[in-house]
Scaffold this active site. Structure first.
Site, PDB file in Angstrom:
ATOM      1  N   ASP A 102       0.827  -1.141  -0.184  1.00 54.55           N
ATOM      2  CA  ASP A 102       0.199  -0.486   0.090  1.00 54.55           C
ATOM      3  C   ASP A 102       1.038   1.270   0.134  1.00 54.55           C
ATOM      4  O   ASP A 102       1.662   1.276   0.969  1.00 54.55           O
ATOM      5  CB  ASP A 102      -0.854   0.427   1.227  1.00 54.55           C
ATOM      6  CG  ASP A 102      -1.684  -1.070   1.190  1.00 54.55           C
ATOM      7  OD1 ASP A 102      -2.215  -1.329   0.536  1.00 54.55           O
ATOM      8  OD2 ASP A 102      -2.326  -0.939   2.319  1.00 54.55           O
TER       9      ASP A 102
HETATM   10  N1  URA Z   1      -0.783  -5.679   4.087  1.00 54.35           N
HETATM   11  C1  URA Z   1      -1.527  -4.806   4.375  1.00 54.35           C
HETATM   12  O1  URA Z   1      -2.479  -4.029   5.080  1.00 54.35           O
HETATM   13  N2  URA Z   1      -0.808  -3.609   2.976  1.00 54.35           N
HETATM   14  C2  URA Z   1       0.438  -4.151   2.191  1.00 54.35           C
HETATM   15  O2  URA Z   1       0.734  -2.984   1.943  1.00 54.35           O
HETATM   16  C3  URA Z   1       0.767  -5.416   2.740  1.00 54.35           C
HETATM   17  C4  URA Z   1      -0.135  -6.544   3.519  1.00 54.35           C
END
Ligand code: URA
Length: 236
Positions: A102
Site C-alpha cells: 500500500d
Molecule cells: N497488508 C496490508 O494491509 N498492506 C500492505 O501493503 C501489505 C499487506
C-alpha cells in the site's frame, strides 16, 4: 511458444496479465490484432507488437529488492500524481513489482522484468509467506493476538489464519510480527482494523527466504547468489 508465455518471458508482464492484454486486443502479431488465448507463435520469425514496441525475448532478466518508503505507490503511473516506486529504480528496463505494498506501507518489495517469477511468487499455491512488522498505538492483549491468529471475521467471512507474535512494547506503542501466506488486498491493515487497533507503521521485512536486511529506505540492490537460488527454486 504460447503467446502469453512469450510476453511474460520477454518481460512485458505476468502470464495472467498477458492473457488480459491479448483478450483486450492490445497485442499485434504480424500486423494483425490477436485476441485468441492459447495462440502459438514462432518466437524467431513472428513480429509481436505491444504498446507500439516490437517485443523480443530477453535473457537479461534482473531481480532487485527495494526498500519501499511510505508515500510511494507500486504502479507505473498514478492519476493522483503520487510518487511511484519506479522513480527509485533504473529506467532502462520494463520493470514491475511482484505484488504490491500500500501507499503507506514500507519495506521489502521484489522488482523484476521476469514475468514467470511474478506468477510463481504471487500465486497462493507456492505458499511463499510474508512477514510484516506492525507498530500499533498502545498495547495488545493475548486474547486479541489469539483472534488474529485464528483469522479475524470480517462481514461474516473469516480471513486467513496468521502467525502472530508480540515483539516489544513500552506501553505506548507495541511491535508485532505478522506472517501471512496470502496477499489479500490490505490484509494486515484489515486484520488490525477488525480488532480496533490503529497501525502507526506497517513494514514488510521478509518474502519467503528473502529478507529486507539492512537495505536503506528508498534504495534497491540486486539479489545475491543465495537469494537467486531461492528464486530459481520457486520458478522450477
Ligand atoms: N497488508 C496490508 O494491509 N498492506 C500492505 O501493503 C501489505 C499487506
Amino acid at each position: 511458444m504460447r503467446l502469453n508465455k512469450f510476453l511474460s518471458a520477454s518481460g512485458v508482464c505476468s502470464r495472467r496479465k498477458a492473457d488480459e492484454l491479448i483478450e483486450n486486443g492490445e497485442i499485434i502479431v504480424n500486423g494483425k490484432v490477436e485476441t485468441q488465448l492459447g495462440t502459438n507463435i514462432d518466437e524467431k520469425k513472428d513480429k509481436v507488437i505491444y504498446n507500439g514496441k516490437v517485443i523480443s525475448l530477453t535473457s537479461d532478466f534482473v531481480y532487485y529488492k527495494l526498500n519501499k518508503p511510505k508515500g510511494y505507490i507500486c504502479s507505473n503511473n498514478d492519476d493522483k500524481g503520487r510518487k511511484t516506486i519506479f522513480e527509485l529504480l533504473p529506467k532502462d528496463k520494463r520493470l514491475f513489482s511482484i505484488g504490491r505494498l500500500d501507499y503507506n506501507t514500507e519495506g521489502l518489495i521484489l522488482i523484476t522484468n521476469d514475468g514467470e517469477l511474478s506468477e510463481a511468487i504471487s500465486h497462493p499455491r507456492y505458499e511463499v509467506n510474508k512477514e510484516y512488522i506492525v507498530t500499533i498505538e498502545g498495547k495488545i492483549l493475548e486474547s486479541e493476538l489469539a483472534v488474529l491468529r485464528a483469522g479475524v471475521v470480517e462481514k461474516g467471512i473469516r480471513m486467513p489464519k496468521a502467525r502472530v507474535q508480540r515483539l516489544e512494547t513500552d506501553g505506548k506503542i507495541t511491535k508485532i510480527s505478522v506472517i501471512i501466506n496470502e496477499g489479500q488486498n490490505r490484509q494486515v491493515r484489515r486484520m488490525f482494523e477488525a480488532i480496533g487497533k490503529t497501525i502507526i507503521l506497517l513494514k514488510r521485512v521478509r518474502i519467503g527466504e528473502i529478507t529486507l536486511g539492512g537495505l536503506q529506505r528508498g534504495t534497491y540492490k540486486e539479489l545475491n547468489r543465495v537469494e537467486m537460488e531461492y528464486i530459481n527454486m520457486l520458478k522450477n
